[in-house]
Write a protein that holds these residues in place. Sequence first.
Motif, short mmCIF file in Angstrom:
data_model
loop_
_atom_site.label_atom_id
_atom_site.label_comp_id
_atom_site.label_asym_id
_atom_site.label_seq_id
_atom_site.Cartn_x
_atom_site.Cartn_y
_atom_site.Cartn_z
N TYR A 19 0.84 -1.20 0.00
CA TYR A 19 0.00 0.00 0.00
C TYR A 19 0.87 1.24 0.00
CZ TYR A 19 0.87 0.86 5.01
OH TYR A 19 1.46 1.14 6.23
N ASP A 23 -3.83 4.55 -0.35
CA ASP A 23 -4.70 3.54 0.26
C ASP A 23 -5.14 3.96 1.65
OD1 ASP A 23 -4.49 1.25 -1.81
OD2 ASP A 23 -2.41 1.81 -1.43
N CYS A 27 -9.21 4.43 2.61
CA CYS A 27 -9.84 3.86 3.79
C CYS A 27 -10.49 4.95 4.63
CB CYS A 27 -8.81 3.08 4.61
SG CYS A 27 -9.50 2.26 6.07
N CYS A 31 -14.61 5.85 5.54
CA CYS A 31 -15.12 5.94 6.91
C CYS A 31 -15.60 7.36 7.23
CB CYS A 31 -14.05 5.51 7.90
SG CYS A 31 -13.54 3.79 7.73
N PHE A 60 -7.59 1.07 9.49
CA PHE A 60 -6.88 0.62 8.29
C PHE A 60 -6.31 -0.78 8.47
CE2 PHE A 60 -2.96 0.43 5.69
CZ PHE A 60 -3.49 0.63 4.43
N PRO A 63 -8.85 -4.30 7.27
CA PRO A 63 -9.00 -4.96 5.97
C PRO A 63 -7.83 -5.83 5.54
CG PRO A 63 -8.80 -2.57 5.69
CD PRO A 63 -9.00 -2.82 7.14
N ASN A 67 -11.21 -9.21 4.24
CA ASN A 67 -11.31 -8.94 2.81
C ASN A 67 -11.75 -10.21 2.10
OD1 ASN A 67 -8.82 -10.43 1.72
ND2 ASN A 67 -7.90 -9.10 3.28
N TYR A 184 -15.45 2.53 0.53
CA TYR A 184 -14.80 1.56 1.44
C TYR A 184 -14.58 0.20 0.77
CZ TYR A 184 -13.36 -1.39 5.11
OH TYR A 184 -12.61 -2.30 5.82
N MET A 187 -11.27 -1.27 -0.33
CA MET A 187 -10.32 -1.90 0.58
C MET A 187 -10.34 -3.42 0.45
SD MET A 187 -8.89 0.68 1.74
CE MET A 187 -7.76 -0.23 2.78
N SER A 214 -16.65 0.04 8.03
CA SER A 214 -16.77 1.46 7.72
C SER A 214 -17.51 2.20 8.83
CB SER A 214 -17.49 1.65 6.38
OG SER A 214 -17.82 3.00 6.16
#
Length: 288
Positions: A19, A23, A27, A31, A60, A63, A67, A184, A187, A214
């Motif tokens: 990342y 990124d 994120c 949120c 952060f 995820p 995922n 979101y 992610m 989120s």
Amino acid sequence: MAISTEIVGRTFGPFVRSYTFKDLEICALGCGCGWDGKVDLGYVNEGDAHDPHLLVLPIFGVPFTVNEEVTRTLDYGYDYSGSLHYGIDVTYQAPFRMEDRVSTYVTQGAIWDRGPGRGSLSKQVGFSYSADDTLLCTVATYDCCIYDGGFGGEEPPRLSIPVPDRLPDKVCEEVYGLNWPLVYRLMGDWHQQHIDWSYTEQTDLARPIAHGVSSAGMAMRHVIATWFPSQPERLKRFACRFTAPVLPGARLRTQMWHTGDGEVRFNVVNAQDPSAKPYIKDAIAVWE
């Protein structure tokens, strides 16, 4: 496909993700940071793209474990269409950098049986390491698969973090943005319940729902801004249970009780109907 508990205790990975500061900003935007062009801009304004400096919203770290790649890899026979995020319990061991290559190892901790018609409950624990093998965070995540109860497994433990029997010490309100789920999901949580209106028609809900992470990230922003503003790196634990779906456009209220030195318990309710079932409960934040 029948539920199988054979993967309990097994560790999978590494799940590797690189990342950059972009990124971190995605994120944060997912949120609610910067929703009005002003609030919590420290999480989304890097200053100089060649030498970025951001506040990092600690959600952060979630995820890396929560995922679709992880969810589909740790397949114990559940029906993915009925998978709902039940809760998280995150501990933070080191701060996130502006860019990194993170390796996450995920252990299937348990698969419980909530009973026929109530689904199964899964616990997975992810350990995320930076490129130099520093442990960044440990994420325990729980998923309820609503179509998979009654397979004969053990009953789940009660996950309870009660709030004091008094009015909250602090309150924050915010409208959950209509497009936050669309941001979101970048992610890595691609579940169609967050974007596909035809999918939502099957659930009798008015529209696609928010990601639990989120909405938790929004509550995390409120906790940080209220108790240790502009110092997100002080957060050491963040846990909550998702108890009702958030529909984008709802006005949410984060209610916070100061319960000890560096500790807040909180819930998230509908600001227009606070007595309704909470969206988030059994929740705690700990900082130093």
